[in-house]
Enzyme design. Structure first.
Site, PDB file in Angstrom:
ATOM      1  N   THR A 145      37.763  36.404  36.341  1.00 21.59           N
ATOM      2  CA  THR A 145      37.057  35.707  37.431  1.00 21.59           C
ATOM      3  C   THR A 145      35.551  35.941  37.290  1.00 21.59           C
ATOM      4  O   THR A 145      35.105  37.094  37.251  1.00 21.59           O
ATOM      5  CB  THR A 145      37.550  36.237  38.793  1.00 21.59           C
ATOM      6  OG1 THR A 145      38.960  36.003  38.868  1.00 21.59           O
ATOM      7  CG2 THR A 145      36.854  35.544  39.944  1.00 21.59           C
ATOM      8  N   ASP A 153      43.622  45.678  23.434  1.00 25.60           N
ATOM      9  CA  ASP A 153      42.879  46.473  24.416  1.00 25.60           C
ATOM     10  C   ASP A 153      42.174  47.593  23.661  1.00 25.60           C
ATOM     11  O   ASP A 153      42.678  48.059  22.638  1.00 25.60           O
ATOM     12  CB  ASP A 153      43.829  47.066  25.470  1.00 25.60           C
ATOM     13  CG  ASP A 153      43.103  47.357  26.768  1.00 25.60           C
ATOM     14  OD1 ASP A 153      43.397  46.681  27.775  1.00 25.60           O
ATOM     15  OD2 ASP A 153      42.225  48.246  26.773  1.00 25.60           O
ATOM     16  N   GLY A 184      42.368  44.182  51.038  1.00 21.59           N
ATOM     17  CA  GLY A 184      41.842  45.112  50.029  1.00 21.59           C
ATOM     18  C   GLY A 184      42.214  44.593  48.658  1.00 21.59           C
ATOM     19  O   GLY A 184      42.424  43.399  48.474  1.00 21.59           O
ATOM     20  N   LYS A 193      48.569  46.813  49.481  1.00 16.19           N
ATOM     21  CA  LYS A 193      49.642  45.991  50.046  1.00 16.19           C
ATOM     22  C   LYS A 193      50.948  46.509  49.466  1.00 16.19           C
ATOM     23  O   LYS A 193      50.936  47.390  48.590  1.00 16.19           O
ATOM     24  CB  LYS A 193      49.446  44.507  49.730  1.00 16.19           C
ATOM     25  CG  LYS A 193      49.512  44.174  48.235  1.00 16.19           C
ATOM     26  CD  LYS A 193      49.469  42.664  48.054  1.00 16.19           C
ATOM     27  CE  LYS A 193      49.800  42.275  46.640  1.00 16.19           C
ATOM     28  NZ  LYS A 193      49.875  40.850  46.435  1.00 16.19           N
ATOM     29  N   LYS A 247      35.802  42.127  45.915  1.00  9.68           N
ATOM     30  CA  LYS A 247      34.758  41.961  44.885  1.00  9.68           C
ATOM     31  C   LYS A 247      34.399  40.496  44.671  1.00  9.68           C
ATOM     32  O   LYS A 247      33.239  40.169  44.403  1.00  9.68           O
ATOM     33  CB  LYS A 247      35.156  42.628  43.575  1.00  9.68           C
ATOM     34  CG  LYS A 247      36.137  41.839  42.758  1.00  9.68           C
ATOM     35  CD  LYS A 247      35.913  41.954  41.260  1.00  9.68           C
ATOM     36  CE  LYS A 247      37.095  41.347  40.530  1.00  9.68           C
ATOM     37  NZ  LYS A 247      36.931  40.031  40.023  1.00  9.68           N
ATOM     38  N   GLU A 270      42.964  32.329  36.820  1.00  7.51           N
ATOM     39  CA  GLU A 270      44.324  32.835  37.055  1.00  7.51           C
ATOM     40  C   GLU A 270      44.534  33.007  38.560  1.00  7.51           C
ATOM     41  O   GLU A 270      43.641  33.446  39.265  1.00  7.51           O
ATOM     42  CB  GLU A 270      44.461  34.192  36.338  1.00  7.51           C
ATOM     43  CG  GLU A 270      45.772  34.875  36.536  1.00  7.51           C
ATOM     44  CD  GLU A 270      46.948  34.013  36.094  1.00  7.51           C
ATOM     45  OE1 GLU A 270      46.990  33.600  34.933  1.00  7.51           O
ATOM     46  OE2 GLU A 270      47.813  33.735  36.948  1.00  7.51           O
ATOM     47  N   PHE A 298      49.169  33.493  54.590  1.00 10.32           N
ATOM     48  CA  PHE A 298      47.910  34.246  54.741  1.00 10.32           C
ATOM     49  C   PHE A 298      47.400  34.236  56.175  1.00 10.32           C
ATOM     50  O   PHE A 298      46.210  34.184  56.431  1.00 10.32           O
ATOM     51  CB  PHE A 298      46.853  33.762  53.733  1.00 10.32           C
ATOM     52  CG  PHE A 298      47.058  34.433  52.403  1.00 10.32           C
ATOM     53  CD1 PHE A 298      48.178  34.147  51.648  1.00 10.32           C
ATOM     54  CD2 PHE A 298      46.167  35.395  51.940  1.00 10.32           C
ATOM     55  CE1 PHE A 298      48.425  34.801  50.451  1.00 10.32           C
ATOM     56  CE2 PHE A 298      46.402  36.061  50.743  1.00 10.32           C
ATOM     57  CZ  PHE A 298      47.535  35.754  50.009  1.00 10.32           C
ATOM     58  N   CYS A 336      40.592  42.185  44.018  1.00  8.25           N
ATOM     59  CA  CYS A 336      40.115  40.795  43.883  1.00  8.25           C
ATOM     60  C   CYS A 336      39.270  40.315  45.066  1.00  8.25           C
ATOM     61  O   CYS A 336      38.079  40.069  44.899  1.00  8.25           O
ATOM     62  CB  CYS A 336      41.298  39.866  43.681  1.00  8.25           C
ATOM     63  SG  CYS A 336      42.289  40.352  42.273  1.00  8.25           S
TER      64      CYS A 336
HETATM   65  C1  UGA Z   1      44.713  37.707  45.280  1.00  4.36           C
HETATM   66  C2  UGA Z   1      45.119  36.227  45.361  1.00  4.36           C
HETATM   67  O1  UGA Z   1      46.154  36.049  46.327  1.00  4.36           O
HETATM   68  C3  UGA Z   1      45.603  35.719  44.002  1.00  4.36           C
HETATM   69  O2  UGA Z   1      45.869  34.315  44.069  1.00  4.36           O
HETATM   70  C4  UGA Z   1      44.499  35.961  42.957  1.00  4.36           C
HETATM   71  O3  UGA Z   1      44.910  35.553  41.659  1.00  4.36           O
HETATM   72  C5  UGA Z   1      44.159  37.447  42.938  1.00  4.36           C
HETATM   73  O4  UGA Z   1      43.740  37.863  44.255  1.00  4.36           O
HETATM   74  C6  UGA Z   1      43.047  37.645  41.946  1.00  4.36           C
HETATM   75  O5  UGA Z   1      41.963  37.077  42.154  1.00  4.36           O
HETATM   76  O6  UGA Z   1      43.281  38.244  40.881  1.00  4.36           O
HETATM   77  P1  UGA Z   1      46.074  40.034  45.285  1.00  4.36           P
HETATM   78  O7  UGA Z   1      44.740  40.665  45.556  1.00  4.36           O
HETATM   79  O8  UGA Z   1      46.923  40.581  44.212  1.00  4.36           O
HETATM   80  O9  UGA Z   1      45.889  38.452  44.958  1.00  4.36           O
HETATM   81  O10 UGA Z   1      46.948  40.137  46.634  1.00  4.36           O
HETATM   82  P2  UGA Z   1      47.126  39.263  47.967  1.00  4.36           P
HETATM   83  O11 UGA Z   1      48.569  39.078  48.180  1.00  4.36           O
HETATM   84  O12 UGA Z   1      46.284  38.057  47.962  1.00  4.36           O
HETATM   85  O13 UGA Z   1      46.604  40.281  49.083  1.00  4.36           O
HETATM   86  C7  UGA Z   1      45.239  40.682  49.148  1.00  4.36           C
HETATM   87  C8  UGA Z   1      44.993  41.474  50.420  1.00  4.36           C
HETATM   88  O14 UGA Z   1      45.076  40.631  51.558  1.00  4.36           O
HETATM   89  C9  UGA Z   1      46.001  42.604  50.673  1.00  4.36           C
HETATM   90  O15 UGA Z   1      45.296  43.728  51.158  1.00  4.36           O
HETATM   91  C10 UGA Z   1      46.931  42.041  51.722  1.00  4.36           C
HETATM   92  O16 UGA Z   1      47.550  43.017  52.520  1.00  4.36           O
HETATM   93  C11 UGA Z   1      45.958  41.195  52.532  1.00  4.36           C
HETATM   94  N1  UGA Z   1      46.612  40.108  53.273  1.00  4.36           N
HETATM   95  C12 UGA Z   1      47.215  39.089  52.619  1.00  4.36           C
HETATM   96  C13 UGA Z   1      46.596  40.126  54.671  1.00  4.36           C
HETATM   97  O17 UGA Z   1      46.030  41.042  55.302  1.00  4.36           O
HETATM   98  N2  UGA Z   1      47.193  39.102  55.347  1.00  4.36           N
HETATM   99  C14 UGA Z   1      47.803  38.067  54.709  1.00  4.36           C
HETATM  100  O18 UGA Z   1      48.332  37.160  55.414  1.00  4.36           O
HETATM  101  C15 UGA Z   1      47.825  38.068  53.319  1.00  4.36           C
END
Ligand code: UGA
Length: 438
Positions: free
Chosen positions: A117, A23, A260, A323, A266, A150, A252, A263
């Site tokens: 990504t 890094d 939010g 989250k 954006k 990923e 989901f 990932c």
């Molecule tokens: C997300 C994807 O789930 C991963 O597979 C991916 O690798 C990652 O983005 C990425 O592209 O790097 P992440 O953003 O860490 O992962 O978290 P999530 O668990 O997907 O949650 C994202 C948002 O959706 C959070 O704000 C969460 O509260 C919200 N969410 C999730 C909901 O409102 N409802 C749901 O049922 C699930």
């Protein structure tokens, strides 16, 4: 050495690979070298510590040495969103140029895997292009390019990375594809689920995956918004029912304040921008994005209808992380909501089990910070539960220790639907919301 890079490095090291973690942020590197993580991620710190102690994980700023010692390189730099929604490639450009300089003096066939990504075409245009230009060498003859997206999530990065449901290897060259496949087989075993494809499809798989998940969330949020207006309706019952259909699946479908994080927002914006550029109007993706951005307005609308003017109102926000199980507030709907509340003159107090330090960086003295749930709830006229932290599930116990007569509680995640809320004006997104006019 962000979420993806550091977690991948630690897991690969645990599974027997010698990994250099490079890094250019020296502060971050020094923290990692002292087994301190620059961010919170459950289970990652002990893993990093033991990977370093075993000598299999070597954090370093010395790109030259790292490349000299490595046969495969994973690029895990950020690809953030620009103001216009397009992808900011500056880190990818820089790292490709730096890799090109190293490859120039190398006489080994080294494989570069893009894990960041990126929109379709980027790995070849920016990474391959810059490496060839800077090194004077030829792809597939002197070095290889692959795209290995990923799928790990923040908050469960370690187990996601240790047990990937799928490994995608995108490559346009058999030799490169075999080198990468051999690596993954020696890390995860020959029974792991590996999908081999070309580079552009690998890039698209990642965008499609995140877009589908985001669309699923915006879909259930749409149903929740409809439920807000129908006496007796309950979004969780509906989610549970439709989730049993194997064609839909239960995950989901948790309605809430909108997605939010670093990932989904954006990636949806980047994908929309990419589609517009190639002349296709991605109306479904635009709707997903629009529904998500509208969730904060739904919350504001409920608040103003219930409370009238927000000027001078004492409002408590429970949860600023995007989250649970993370201290990350990037693109957190909670932060967006707080800015709107402040703009209307509300006195906002915030609580989060882990994310208060990051919240301070974003909100400084615009809000008050509560270090305990008791102080967060004290004298509050309105409590808004934004993050699905487990500890908020038992908040009713804290509530009844205060004078709750005038208090309203807006539960955006329905963590408290079965709690005894007598004496409190309890409203939940995805359940009917009564507005008493006058
Ligand atoms: C997300 C994807 O789930 C991963 O597979 C991916 O690798 C990652 O983005 C990425 O592209 O790097 P992440 O953003 O860490 O992962 O978290 P999530 O668990 O997907 O949650 C994202 C948002 O959706 C959070 O704000 C969460 O509260 C919200 N969410 C999730 C909901 O409102 N409802 C749901 O049922 C699930």
């Amino acid at each position: 050495m962000g979420f993806v890079g550091l977690t991948t490095a630690a897991i690969f090291a645990k599974r027997g690979m010698r990994v250099y973690g490079v890094d250019n942020d020296l502060t971050k590197l020094h923290m990692i070298k002292r087994s301190k993580l620059p961010f919170f991620e459950p289970g990652l710190q002990p893993l990093v510590r033991s990977a370093m102690a075993s000598g299999m994980f070597i954090p370093t700023e010395d790109l030259h040495k790292a490349i000299k010692e490595s046969s495969i390189v994973f690029i895990c730099v950020g690809t953030p969103m620009k103001q216009d929604g397009s992808v900011d490639f500056q880190y990818l450009e820089q790292v490709s140029i730096n890799l090109g300089k190293e490859i120039e003096s190398s006489d080994r066939f080294i494989v570069i895997c893009v894990k960041s990504t990126v929109p379709p075409g980027t790995s070849e245009k920016i990474v391959l292009g810059n490496i060839e230009k800077t090194s004077g060498k030829k792809c597939n003859k002197d070095f290889g390019i692959a795209m290995t997206p990923e799928f790990l999530r923040e908050g469960s990065a370690v187990s996601d990375s240790d047990n990937p449901h799928l490994i995608v290897i995108g490559s346009n060259n058999n030799k490169t594809a075999k080198i990468v496949k051999d690596l993954f087989v020696s890390i995860y075993g020959s029974k792991s689920n590996i999908l081999q494809t070309n580079i552009v499809s690998a890039e698209l798989i990642k965008y499609a995956n995140n877009s589908f998940l985001a669309t699923k969330i915006s879909f259930i949020n749409t149903i929740a918004n409809i439920c807000n207006n129908i006496p007796g309706a309950d979004v969780d019952v509906i989610a549970k029912a439709i989730g049993t259909d194997p064609r839909i699946g239960p995950q989901f479908l948790a309605a809430g304040p909108g997605y939010g994080g670093s990932c989904f927002p954006k990636d949806i914006a980047g994908f929309i921008h990419y589609c517009d550029d190639i002349g296709y109007d991605p109306i479904l993706l635009k709707a997903t994005d629009k529904v998500n951005k509208g969730q904060v307005n739904i919350i504001m609308d409920i608040l103003t209808k219930k409370l009238g003017s927000l000027e001078g109102k004492a409002i408590t926000i429970l949860g600023t992380a995007f989250k649970k199980n993370t201290d990350d507030i990037r693109e957190s709907v909670s932060i967006k909501l707080i800015f709107q509340l402040i703009a209307l003159g509300a006195n906002v107090k915030v609580h989060d089990p882990l994310a208060l330090n990051n919240t301070r960086l974003a909100l400084s003295d615009k809000v008050k910070y509560a270090s305990s749930l008791e102080s967060a709830l004290k004298d509050s006229e309105c409590i808004i539960l934004m993050t699905d932290w487990d500890e908020y599930k038992s908040i009713d116990r804290h509530l009844f220790q205060k004078d709750t007569k005038k208090c309203m509680l807006l539960d955006t995640r329905r963590l408290l639907v079965s709690a005894d809320m007598q004496g409190i004006d309890y409203v939940a997104l995805g359940r009917p919301i009564e507005i008493n006019d006058g």
